[in-house]
Design an enzyme around this catalytic site. Structure first.
Site, PDB file in Angstrom:
ATOM      1  N   ASP A  45      -8.001  25.425   8.979  1.00 38.55           N
ATOM      2  CA  ASP A  45      -8.031  25.365   7.513  1.00 38.55           C
ATOM      3  C   ASP A  45      -9.488  25.260   7.100  1.00 38.55           C
ATOM      4  O   ASP A  45     -10.365  25.074   7.954  1.00 38.55           O
ATOM      5  CB  ASP A  45      -7.203  24.172   6.990  1.00 38.55           C
ATOM      6  CG  ASP A  45      -6.713  24.401   5.560  1.00 38.55           C
ATOM      7  OD1 ASP A  45      -7.552  24.472   4.647  1.00 38.55           O
ATOM      8  OD2 ASP A  45      -5.491  24.523   5.368  1.00 38.55           O
TER       9      ASP A  45
ATOM     10  N   GLY B 279      39.959  27.558  20.163  1.00 43.75           N
ATOM     11  CA  GLY B 279      41.152  27.760  20.977  1.00 43.75           C
ATOM     12  C   GLY B 279      40.998  27.188  22.384  1.00 43.75           C
ATOM     13  O   GLY B 279      41.984  26.764  23.004  1.00 43.75           O
TER      14      GLY B 279
ATOM     15  N   MET C  39       3.500  25.723   4.883  1.00 46.39           N
ATOM     16  CA  MET C  39       4.011  26.651   5.883  1.00 46.39           C
ATOM     17  C   MET C  39       3.223  26.551   7.189  1.00 46.39           C
ATOM     18  O   MET C  39       3.806  26.532   8.274  1.00 46.39           O
ATOM     19  CB  MET C  39       3.941  28.091   5.355  1.00 46.39           C
ATOM     20  CG  MET C  39       4.787  28.350   4.131  1.00 46.39           C
ATOM     21  SD  MET C  39       6.524  27.943   4.363  1.00 46.39           S
ATOM     22  CE  MET C  39       7.065  29.281   5.408  1.00 46.39           C
TER      23      MET C  39
ATOM     24  N   GLU D   7      41.675  23.623  22.031  1.00 43.46           N
ATOM     25  CA  GLU D   7      43.107  23.438  21.743  1.00 43.46           C
ATOM     26  C   GLU D   7      43.936  23.526  23.022  1.00 43.46           C
ATOM     27  O   GLU D   7      44.939  22.837  23.165  1.00 43.46           O
ATOM     28  CB  GLU D   7      43.562  24.489  20.728  1.00 43.46           C
ATOM     29  CG  GLU D   7      42.929  24.256  19.363  1.00 43.46           C
ATOM     30  CD  GLU D   7      43.379  25.263  18.341  1.00 43.46           C
ATOM     31  OE1 GLU D   7      42.968  26.435  18.460  1.00 43.46           O
ATOM     32  OE2 GLU D   7      44.142  24.901  17.436  1.00 43.46           O
TER      33      GLU D   7
ATOM     34  N   GLU E 120      36.310  26.219  13.727  1.00 44.00           N
ATOM     35  CA  GLU E 120      36.975  27.314  13.002  1.00 44.00           C
ATOM     36  C   GLU E 120      36.638  27.392  11.519  1.00 44.00           C
ATOM     37  O   GLU E 120      36.423  28.470  10.966  1.00 44.00           O
ATOM     38  CB  GLU E 120      38.500  27.191  13.153  1.00 44.00           C
ATOM     39  CG  GLU E 120      39.040  27.626  14.502  1.00 44.00           C
ATOM     40  CD  GLU E 120      39.026  26.521  15.546  1.00 44.00           C
ATOM     41  OE1 GLU E 120      38.319  25.509  15.341  1.00 44.00           O
ATOM     42  OE2 GLU E 120      39.716  26.660  16.559  1.00 44.00           O
TER      43      GLU E 120
ATOM     44  N   ALA F  22      38.856  31.532  20.542  1.00 43.70           N
ATOM     45  CA  ALA F  22      39.625  32.761  20.386  1.00 43.70           C
ATOM     46  C   ALA F  22      38.724  33.970  20.605  1.00 43.70           C
ATOM     47  O   ALA F  22      37.530  33.922  20.363  1.00 43.70           O
ATOM     48  CB  ALA F  22      40.224  32.810  18.991  1.00 43.70           C
TER      49      ALA F  22
HETATM   50  P1  NAI Z   1      -0.181  25.936   0.719  1.00 43.38           P
HETATM   51  O1  NAI Z   1      -0.898  26.002  -0.578  1.00 43.38           O
HETATM   52  O2  NAI Z   1       0.677  24.764   1.013  1.00 43.38           O
HETATM   53  O3  NAI Z   1      -1.241  26.051   1.905  1.00 43.38           O
HETATM   54  C1  NAI Z   1      -2.251  27.009   1.986  1.00 43.38           C
HETATM   55  C2  NAI Z   1      -3.357  26.419   2.864  1.00 43.38           C
HETATM   56  O4  NAI Z   1      -4.291  27.448   3.157  1.00 43.38           O
HETATM   57  C3  NAI Z   1      -4.133  25.274   2.219  1.00 43.38           C
HETATM   58  O5  NAI Z   1      -4.118  24.169   3.081  1.00 43.38           O
HETATM   59  C4  NAI Z   1      -5.544  25.846   2.081  1.00 43.38           C
HETATM   60  O6  NAI Z   1      -6.536  24.849   2.254  1.00 43.38           O
HETATM   61  C5  NAI Z   1      -5.575  26.842   3.197  1.00 43.38           C
HETATM   62  N1  NAI Z   1      -6.590  27.866   3.069  1.00 43.38           N
HETATM   63  C6  NAI Z   1      -7.074  28.460   1.951  1.00 43.38           C
HETATM   64  N2  NAI Z   1      -8.036  29.345   2.269  1.00 43.38           N
HETATM   65  C7  NAI Z   1      -8.161  29.320   3.608  1.00 43.38           C
HETATM   66  C8  NAI Z   1      -8.997  30.007   4.539  1.00 43.38           C
HETATM   67  N3  NAI Z   1      -9.900  30.901   4.129  1.00 43.38           N
HETATM   68  N4  NAI Z   1      -8.837  29.742   5.844  1.00 43.38           N
HETATM   69  C9  NAI Z   1      -7.931  28.822   6.265  1.00 43.38           C
HETATM   70  N5  NAI Z   1      -7.141  28.142   5.423  1.00 43.38           N
HETATM   71  C10 NAI Z   1      -7.248  28.381   4.112  1.00 43.38           C
HETATM   72  O7  NAI Z   1       0.637  27.301   0.814  1.00 43.38           O
HETATM   73  P2  NAI Z   1       2.020  27.593   1.580  1.00 43.38           P
HETATM   74  O8  NAI Z   1       3.136  27.260   0.692  1.00 43.38           O
HETATM   75  O9  NAI Z   1       1.970  27.018   2.935  1.00 43.38           O
HETATM   76  O10 NAI Z   1       1.949  29.181   1.653  1.00 43.38           O
HETATM   77  C11 NAI Z   1       1.098  29.872   2.519  1.00 43.38           C
HETATM   78  C12 NAI Z   1       1.523  31.316   2.619  1.00 43.38           C
HETATM   79  O11 NAI Z   1       2.863  31.364   3.058  1.00 43.38           O
HETATM   80  C13 NAI Z   1       1.475  32.084   1.311  1.00 43.38           C
HETATM   81  O12 NAI Z   1       1.118  33.413   1.571  1.00 43.38           O
HETATM   82  C14 NAI Z   1       2.899  31.996   0.832  1.00 43.38           C
HETATM   83  O13 NAI Z   1       3.232  33.048  -0.047  1.00 43.38           O
HETATM   84  C15 NAI Z   1       3.648  32.098   2.133  1.00 43.38           C
HETATM   85  N6  NAI Z   1       4.988  31.562   2.134  1.00 43.38           N
HETATM   86  C16 NAI Z   1       5.295  30.396   1.498  1.00 43.38           C
HETATM   87  C17 NAI Z   1       6.591  29.915   1.499  1.00 43.38           C
HETATM   88  C18 NAI Z   1       6.913  28.634   0.834  1.00 43.38           C
HETATM   89  O14 NAI Z   1       8.112  28.322   0.705  1.00 43.38           O
HETATM   90  N7  NAI Z   1       5.963  27.851   0.397  1.00 43.38           N
HETATM   91  C19 NAI Z   1       7.673  30.631   2.188  1.00 43.38           C
HETATM   92  C20 NAI Z   1       7.235  31.809   2.882  1.00 43.38           C
HETATM   93  C21 NAI Z   1       5.945  32.243   2.836  1.00 43.38           C
END
Ligand code: NAI
Length: 707
Positions: A343, A113, A324, A116, A138, A68
């Site tokens: 990392d 639509g 993330m 349909e 829909e 539609a």
């Molecule tokens: P996480 O704790 O799972 O991972 C963080 C990673 O960063 C770890 O693997 C750690 O070893 C690594 N790390 C620490 N220092 C480091 C450095 N100097 N260089 C490189 N790596 C290093 O955290 P997550 O949950 O992935 O969150 C990461 C960021 O994303 C944070 O800022 C968080 O607030 C943000 N975020 C998280 C969400 C979630 O649902 N978990 C959603 C949106 C954003």
């Protein structure tokens, strides 16, 4: 060859077969007055031609017809007029199916639509292309099929199979559509499609619809049979479980299928048409269509936002291989970028790559070579050196300002000239992060949602220092990874995190006031929220909640509420959330069980007893706590565009889609009534409910957000 054309279509008669090719202006065909009058005119003309044996209906555009004209639907709030529009579509399909043999040659998507219209043909052949979708979506927009779909499909494929498609708003690729009986045959290319359609006309000179044939029997269970009754009962239970009663479209569709199945075909079309007209003109459906279709499409097309075709990103680096970071690396590689995943811990990198492998294994449409090539695009490393020459870096290290500052300073010198530095922080102000950057103009927030692979939204945050070109380049990256962007201004928690926090904290607050978590979560769903606040709180972990509350207090100076204290005490009692097997709920092997029986103890310490509340009152508080926060985000200038407030709330944090978003909710309630309700709650429960200046001013001026 005899030919005819009008605004909607062209017709060519060759060897007694008329090919009607829908060819509306603008690149796609949509069901509206132009199409229906065009079809009526075309059929009138055909009636006057000699020797026509049958009709093939197809399209000149990539799609057959995608449904539609939603602008027409939005522009019409009068059920009587809407009824007229459906009557016109029903008249055409009825005229088609009771006339000469007619085959739908679906050269592309046939939805709503459009499908349909195809159901009003005697036979359906679909071009087998992966771009094509066939079905009746829909219900996902708060309406039901209004052109006979709820009546023809059950009579064609049976009640169960039809309910499957209609109630779940399914859109199927051609092979699946064939399996489900939505189309009768597939064709490999356009020529074969038309040839097969013409051959069918020739072979079936007496074609009739099954329901117009004497002795017609329903496929599968017959409508009044005990089997059918059980089916309707089961479907009704399923719908209620999924919608909590907040989305009437599925319920209406179900009852229309059931009622229609009990009467003769023509009468069934009237039942459907009346129900459609009522739903389609309801404020709820109109708000859903506006946000879920128009605003979402505008956001996807990045309307009104700065544009560059090629952002010059070849090498993308992701810092932090956590939850993330691994997802970010994967979606970037999938979009074709060379990715470095950095990392400081090799274990974290191993876990991150294991996550990526699991995601790769899900890409069933790729063969082993293609998967290997995709994986080879991601280089895990602990060496800073690996970042040399990066064009776009997204940091996803721990949420810690000092750490992020250190990482920014350390990484920036490694990057390519003109590189963009993005932070995936979930709340820290971008300007505060950018103080560590040598190029704040090229510093931006790219806030993703977890799980990155699945969640459609990307919240882009610009600080006062971010330049437009950086925004445009970030938007180009967003297009490449196929996310829906919203763009907001800087401030602690930006937009979505603020509203999300208000939601889960209000959930905790209701528990602190004595309400049972199960009831609180149910109340949220009855109000339309996708997931209950305490279920989500358990998922994001209460530990993170405590950290976030402390930060919010620091940045926003929000007053602490008993709910916050409850969460702290739960963490102290080792009730940290789902991953720990214990939060507001108990968990056994990751599955949610009943609510924690220790809550009464914590509440007793806080001086409250368990209490009962009405589902409506609890639901209203959960919604209004968020709407109040949206208001504050408006006042603070975080929201640049009302459209984004709606899209961000629904696609980022699962805000009640049945409302069309928090601002549509405000409109539907009426701003004066909203302000009054917020003031009532403010008086009873505290200043977090205080109505925003924007709401108050708009109420005084009699304004609305979307008219
Ligand atoms: P996480 O704790 O799972 O991972 C963080 C990673 O960063 C770890 O693997 C750690 O070893 C690594 N790390 C620490 N220092 C480091 C450095 N100097 N260089 C490189 N790596 C290093 O955290 P997550 O949950 O992935 O969150 C990461 C960021 O994303 C944070 O800022 C968080 O607030 C943000 N975020 C998280 C969400 C979630 O649902 N978990 C959603 C949106 C954003």
């Amino acid at each position: 060859m005899t030919t005819y054309d009008n605004d909607a279509l062209r017709i060519a008669i060759d060897d007694g077969i008329a090919v009607i090719t829908l060819a509306m202006d603008g690149g796609f065909n949509k069901v509206n007055r132009v199409l229906l009058e065009g079809l009526a005119g075309g059929l009138d003309w055909l009636d006057a031609q000699e020797g026509v044996r049958g009709i093939v209906l197809t399209s000149a555009h990539r799609d057959f017809c995608v449904g539609a004209d939603l602008e027409m639907v939005l522009g019409n709030d009068d059920p009587a007029l809407m009824l007229e529009a459906t009557a016109a579509l029903n008249a055409i399909t009825r005229r088609l199916e009771t006339g000469k043999p007619v085959v739908a040659a679906l050269n592309g998507s046939a939805l709503g639509g459009g499908y349909e219209l195809a159901l009003g043909c005697h036979h359906r052949i679909a071009l087998d292309t992966p771009k094509s979708q066939i079905g009746l979506p829909e219900v996902s927009l708060g309406v039901i099929p209004g052109g006979g779909g709820t009546q023809r499909l059950p009579r064609l494929v049976g009640i169960q199979a039809a309910l499957d498609v209609i109630l779940q708003a399914k859109m199927l690729r051609p092979p699946k559509a064939k399996q489900a009986g939505l189309v009768d045959a597939l064709a490999p290319d356009r020529d074969a499609l038309l040839a097969a359609a013409k051959a069918w006309v020739t072979e079936n000179p007496k074609a009739k619809q099954p329901w117009d044939t004497k002795g017609y029997r329903w496929p599968g269970a017959r409508p009044a049979s005990p089997d059918a009754r059980n089916m309707f009962l089961a479907a009704s239970a399923m719908v209620y479980k999924k919608t909590a009663g907040a989305f009437p479209a599925a319920e209406v569709a179900l009852s229309v299928v059931q009622e229609g199945s009990a009467v003769i075909f023509e009468r069934s079309l009237e039942i459907e048409a009346r129900a459609f007209a009522k739903l389609a003109t309801s404020p709820q459906a109109r708000a859903m269509i506006r946000t879920l279709f128009f605003h979402k499409t505008a956001a996807d097309k990045q309307k009104g936002l700065p544009h560059v075709e090629d952002p010059g990103f070849r090498k993308v680096a992701v810092l932090g291989a956590g939850m993330m970071g691994a997802g970010l690396a994967f979606v970037s590689a999938k979009a074709g970028y060379d990715v470095v995943l950095k990392d400081i811990s090799t274990e974290a990198l191993d876990r991150g790559m294991a996550h990526i492998d699991a995601e790769l294994a899900r890409l069933k449409h790729l063969d082993a070579d293609a998967r290997a090539a995709l994986r080879a695009r991601i280089t895990p490393t602990v060496e800073l050196e690996g970042l040399r020459g990066t064009d776009l870096v997204i940091e996803a290290v721990f949420e810690d300002l000092a750490l992020k500052h250190r990482v920014i300073r350390e990484v920036e010198p490694m990057l390519a000239e003109n590189a963009v530095f993005a932070s995936n922080t979930s709340a820290l102000p971008i300007a505060d992060l950018a103080t560590a950057s040598a190029h704040p103009d090229r510093f931006i927030g790219l806030h993703f949602f977890s799980p990155v692979e699945k969640m459609p939204l990307l919240e882009i945050i610009t600080s006062a220092g971010t330049d437009d070109h950086t925004l445009a380049r970030s938007l180009a990256y967003c297009r490449a990874i196929k996310k829906t962007p919203i763009v907001v201004n800087d401030g602690y928690g930006f937009y979505t995190t603020r509203v999300f926090s208000a939601y889960i904290l209000e959930g905790a607050q209701l528990v602190a006031e004595g309400h049972d978590p199960v009831l609180v979560d149910w109340a949220a769903r009855v109000a339309g929220m996708v997931v209950g606040p305490l279920q989500v709180f358990d998922e994001v972990t209460l530990t993170l909640g405590v950290h976030a509350m402390a930060e919010a207090e620091k940045y926003l100076g929000v007053a602490s509420i008993p709910g916050a204290e409850l969460v702290k005490r739960m963490v102290a009692a080792d009730r940290k959330g789902k991953a720990h097997g214990a939060g507001f709920y108990d968990y056994a092997s990751g599955r949610r069980k009943g609510s924690w029986d220790g809550l009464d103890g914590v509440r007793a310490d806080l001086g409250v007893a368990a209490t009962d509340g009405s589902v409506e009152a609890l639901g209203e508080r959960l919604i209004l706590a968020q709407v109040a926060e949206v208001g504050r985000a408006l006042d603070a200038g975080i929201i640049r565009n009302w459209r984004d407030a709606e899209v961000g709330a629904i696609f980022g944090i699962g805000f009640a889609p049945n409302t069309g978003g928090p601002l549509s909710y405000a409109d539907q309630r009426g701003l004066p009534e909203l302000v009054a309700a917020l003031r009532r709650l403010e008086a009873a429960h505290g200043e977090r409910y205080a109505p925003a200046r924007t709401f108050v001013e708009m109420a005084e001026k009699g304004e609305t957000f979307f008219g």
